[in-house]
Scaffold this motif. Structure first.
Motif, PDB file in Angstrom:
ATOM      1  N   GLN A 172       0.821  -1.205   0.000  1.00  0.00           N
ATOM      2  CA  GLN A 172       0.000   0.000   0.000  1.00  0.00           C
ATOM      3  C   GLN A 172       0.856   1.256   0.000  1.00  0.00           C
ATOM      4  OE1 GLN A 172      -2.660  -0.940   3.290  1.00  0.00           O
ATOM      5  NE2 GLN A 172      -4.134  -1.912   1.907  1.00  0.00           N
ATOM      6  N   GLU A 173       1.993   1.210   0.668  1.00  0.00           N
ATOM      7  CA  GLU A 173       2.936   2.348   0.625  1.00  0.00           C
ATOM      8  C   GLU A 173       3.457   2.573  -0.796  1.00  0.00           C
ATOM      9  OE1 GLU A 173       6.009   1.477   3.413  1.00  0.00           O
ATOM     10  OE2 GLU A 173       4.675   1.633   5.154  1.00  0.00           O
ATOM     11  N   LEU A 174       3.618   1.468  -1.538  1.00  0.00           N
ATOM     12  CA  LEU A 174       4.145   1.552  -2.911  1.00  0.00           C
ATOM     13  C   LEU A 174       3.051   1.838  -3.937  1.00  0.00           C
ATOM     14  CD1 LEU A 174       6.570  -1.539  -2.879  1.00  0.00           C
ATOM     15  CD2 LEU A 174       7.176   0.876  -2.632  1.00  0.00           C
ATOM     16  N   GLY A 175       1.792   1.832  -3.505  1.00  0.00           N
ATOM     17  CA  GLY A 175       0.688   2.038  -4.440  1.00  0.00           C
ATOM     18  C   GLY A 175       0.370   0.811  -5.271  1.00  0.00           C
ATOM     19  N   ILE A 176       0.761  -0.366  -4.762  1.00  0.00           N
ATOM     20  CA  ILE A 176       0.476  -1.630  -5.443  1.00  0.00           C
ATOM     21  C   ILE A 176      -0.724  -2.284  -4.754  1.00  0.00           C
ATOM     22  CG2 ILE A 176       1.343  -3.960  -5.942  1.00  0.00           C
ATOM     23  CD1 ILE A 176       4.164  -2.739  -6.056  1.00  0.00           C
ATOM     24  N   LYS A 177      -1.736  -2.630  -5.535  1.00  0.00           N
ATOM     25  CA  LYS A 177      -2.934  -3.246  -4.969  1.00  0.00           C
ATOM     26  C   LYS A 177      -2.601  -4.635  -4.436  1.00  0.00           C
ATOM     27  CE  LYS A 177      -7.403  -2.321  -4.665  1.00  0.00           C
ATOM     28  NZ  LYS A 177      -7.872  -1.147  -3.925  1.00  0.00           N
ATOM     29  N   VAL A 178      -3.211  -4.987  -3.313  1.00  0.00           N
ATOM     30  CA  VAL A 178      -3.077  -6.344  -2.779  1.00  0.00           C
ATOM     31  C   VAL A 178      -4.320  -7.141  -3.160  1.00  0.00           C
ATOM     32  CG1 VAL A 178      -2.920  -7.767  -0.696  1.00  0.00           C
ATOM     33  CG2 VAL A 178      -1.632  -5.626  -0.841  1.00  0.00           C
ATOM     34  N   THR A 179      -4.110  -8.314  -3.729  1.00  0.00           N
ATOM     35  CA  THR A 179      -5.197  -9.263  -3.951  1.00  0.00           C
ATOM     36  C   THR A 179      -5.026 -10.384  -2.939  1.00  0.00           C
ATOM     37  OG1 THR A 179      -5.204  -8.778  -6.332  1.00  0.00           O
ATOM     38  CG2 THR A 179      -6.340 -10.782  -5.621  1.00  0.00           C
ATOM     39  N   GLY A 180      -6.071 -10.652  -2.172  1.00  0.00           N
ATOM     40  CA  GLY A 180      -5.991 -11.664  -1.132  1.00  0.00           C
ATOM     41  C   GLY A 180      -6.617 -12.975  -1.569  1.00  0.00           C
ATOM     42  N   TYR A 181      -5.777 -14.012  -1.700  1.00  0.00           N
ATOM     43  CA  TYR A 181      -6.347 -15.317  -2.041  1.00  0.00           C
ATOM     44  C   TYR A 181      -6.606 -16.126  -0.774  1.00  0.00           C
ATOM     45  CZ  TYR A 181      -1.625 -17.597  -1.879  1.00  0.00           C
ATOM     46  OH  TYR A 181      -0.403 -18.088  -1.509  1.00  0.00           O
ATOM     47  N   MET A 182      -7.445 -17.145  -0.919  1.00  0.00           N
ATOM     48  CA  MET A 182      -7.914 -17.945   0.221  1.00  0.00           C
ATOM     49  C   MET A 182      -8.475 -17.054   1.337  1.00  0.00           C
ATOM     50  SD  MET A 182      -5.176 -21.051   0.412  1.00  0.00           S
ATOM     51  CE  MET A 182      -5.134 -22.291  -0.900  1.00  0.00           C
ATOM     52  N   PRO A 183      -9.341 -16.091   1.002  1.00  0.00           N
ATOM     53  CA  PRO A 183      -9.836 -15.144   2.007  1.00  0.00           C
ATOM     54  C   PRO A 183     -10.692 -15.796   3.087  1.00  0.00           C
ATOM     55  CG  PRO A 183     -11.098 -14.938  -0.023  1.00  0.00           C
ATOM     56  CD  PRO A 183      -9.939 -15.852  -0.328  1.00  0.00           C
ATOM     57  N   LEU A 184     -11.148 -17.027   2.842  1.00  0.00           N
ATOM     58  CA  LEU A 184     -11.967 -17.730   3.835  1.00  0.00           C
ATOM     59  C   LEU A 184     -11.171 -18.835   4.530  1.00  0.00           C
ATOM     60  CD1 LEU A 184     -15.250 -18.016   1.718  1.00  0.00           C
ATOM     61  CD2 LEU A 184     -14.393 -16.090   3.067  1.00  0.00           C
ATOM     62  N   ALA A 185      -9.848 -18.850   4.297  1.00  0.00           N
ATOM     63  CA  ALA A 185      -8.964 -19.856   4.914  1.00  0.00           C
ATOM     64  C   ALA A 185      -9.526 -21.263   4.699  1.00  0.00           C
ATOM     65  CB  ALA A 185      -8.768 -19.577   6.405  1.00  0.00           C
ATOM     66  N   VAL A 186      -9.867 -21.545   3.441  1.00  0.00           N
ATOM     67  CA  VAL A 186     -10.483 -22.818   3.026  1.00  0.00           C
ATOM     68  C   VAL A 186     -11.593 -23.266   3.994  1.00  0.00           C
ATOM     69  CG1 VAL A 186      -8.574 -23.646   1.597  1.00  0.00           C
ATOM     70  CG2 VAL A 186      -8.547 -24.177   4.015  1.00  0.00           C
ATOM     71  N   GLY A 187     -12.449 -22.318   4.335  1.00  0.00           N
ATOM     72  CA  GLY A 187     -13.630 -22.627   5.132  1.00  0.00           C
ATOM     73  C   GLY A 187     -13.451 -22.524   6.632  1.00  0.00           C
ATOM     74  N   ARG A 188     -12.220 -22.347   7.090  1.00  0.00           N
ATOM     75  CA  ARG A 188     -11.978 -22.332   8.537  1.00  0.00           C
ATOM     76  C   ARG A 188     -12.634 -21.146   9.235  1.00  0.00           C
ATOM     77  NH1 ARG A 188      -5.511 -23.774   8.237  1.00  0.00           N
ATOM     78  NH2 ARG A 188      -5.770 -25.640   6.973  1.00  0.00           N
ATOM     79  N   VAL A 189     -12.883 -20.073   8.489  1.00  0.00           N
ATOM     80  CA  VAL A 189     -13.491 -18.891   9.115  1.00  0.00           C
ATOM     81  C   VAL A 189     -14.903 -19.187   9.630  1.00  0.00           C
ATOM     82  CG1 VAL A 189     -12.150 -17.296   7.674  1.00  0.00           C
ATOM     83  CG2 VAL A 189     -14.441 -17.987   6.931  1.00  0.00           C
ATOM     84  N   MET A 190     -15.555 -20.197   9.052  1.00  0.00           N
ATOM     85  CA  MET A 190     -16.957 -20.453   9.383  1.00  0.00           C
ATOM     86  C   MET A 190     -17.168 -20.838  10.850  1.00  0.00           C
ATOM     87  SD  MET A 190     -18.203 -19.614   6.551  1.00  0.00           S
ATOM     88  CE  MET A 190     -19.929 -19.989   6.827  1.00  0.00           C
ATOM     89  N   ASP A 191     -16.125 -21.377  11.475  1.00  0.00           N
ATOM     90  CA  ASP A 191     -16.258 -21.874  12.851  1.00  0.00           C
ATOM     91  C   ASP A 191     -15.681 -20.935  13.905  1.00  0.00           C
ATOM     92  OD1 ASP A 191     -17.396 -24.273  11.879  1.00  0.00           O
ATOM     93  OD2 ASP A 191     -15.394 -25.038  11.414  1.00  0.00           O
ATOM     94  N   ASP A 192     -15.222 -19.765  13.477  1.00  0.00           N
ATOM     95  CA  ASP A 192     -14.587 -18.875  14.442  1.00  0.00           C
ATOM     96  C   ASP A 192     -15.639 -18.073  15.205  1.00  0.00           C
ATOM     97  OD1 ASP A 192     -11.872 -17.479  15.244  1.00  0.00           O
ATOM     98  OD2 ASP A 192     -13.372 -15.901  14.939  1.00  0.00           O
TER      99      ASP A 192
END
Length: 270
Positions: A172-192
């Motif tokens: 972000q400091e460099l002005g480069i966009k970040v694309t986030g893969y596996m944003p759901l941590a292969v489903g692990r977020v569902m149980d948090d």
């Protein structure tokens, strides 16, 4: 008119194969997605191409990303492999081409494959160029080597259990966009419990909360989903406005838990 920026959410296609992949891409586009992400190593570019062509959505309205596998990083191999990708995708260009992983142990010099990537852009095979799984130092080197050629994104793993803060902040400091893969941590977020609790406050699922958290940081999420109902929910997540306290609570879930950490990965910024 062709899209000149990364849409805020994309349809990831990792692990999607055959008719399932084709139908998922077509469904996503019908629901309003305009960003489709694939890669040579996924072995589904043909099905992605079928999904796009059968969707009825004009190609110019779709932002299409593919990634060059590290076995194709030699200059002539990169160009030939990208031409093959275009054939499979049934298009004369992609919008964004990423180097999927830096060359393991620098077997192929960065100067060689980034030069070839820039040549591919100049020849019209890709509109934009970017990186994936590059460390901060590697991105800094890439910027020097690419000179006036901008890096559109660095695609890295980001989810509530891996905030990847050092990389995100530096990009972000460099002005480069970040694309986030596996944003759901292969489903692990569902149980948090934290994500479930925050979701209840917004009448949302933990998956939607995770995507909203990424969006709050300006990170492009590319969840992979085959069900139209889940695809719809993922899109709707962009409308969720998390409070500062909720964002802080999600930030505290970070435990540097990587899903994608193959033997050829670089030495990560932690």
């Amino acid at each position: 008119m062709a899209l000149d920026t990364l849409p805020p959410i994309g349809m990831g296609t990792y692990r999607l194969k055959g008719d399932v992949c084709r139908d998922a891409v077509r469904s996503a586009l019908s629901l309003g997605y305009r960003h489709i992400d694939t890669a040579q190593i996924y072995e589904n570019e043909s099905q992605v191409g079928d999904g796009i062509t059968s969707s009825g959505i004009p190609r110019r309205d779709i932002f299409l990303t593919t990634k060059v596998w590290f076995e194709n990083l030699r200059a002539s191999d990169l160009m030939n492999s990208l031409t093959d990708s275009l054939q499979r995708l049934k298009t004369d260009h992609v919008d964004l081409t990423l180097i999927h992983w830096p060359s393991p142990d620098d077997e192929v010099p960065m100067e060689e494959y980034l030069g070839a990537l820039r040549d591919a852009q100049r020849e019209g095979l890709t509109r934009f160029v970017g990186l994936s799984n590059f460390t901060n130092d590697q991105v800094d080197n890439a910027r020097v080597l690419l000179g006036d050629t901008p890096i559109m994104t660095n695609q890295v793993e980001v989810h509530p259990f891996l905030s990847n803060r050092k990389v995100v902040s530096h990009m972000q400091e460099l002005g480069i966009k970040v694309t986030g893969y596996m944003p759901l941590a292969v489903g692990r977020v569902m149980d948090d419990e934290t994500l479930v609790r925050i979701g209840r406050a917004h009448n949302a699922t933990p998956a939607q909360v995770s995507i909203a958290w990424l969006a709050s940081q300006g990170i492009v999420a590319i969840p992979s989903s085959t069900r139209p109902s889940h695809q719809k929910e993922n899109l709707a997540a962009l409308d969720i406005e998390l409070t500062i306290d909720e964002i802080d609570a999600i930030d505290h879930l970070n435990r540097n838990e990587r899903v994608a950490n193959p033997s050829f990965a670089p030495e990560w910024d932690e």
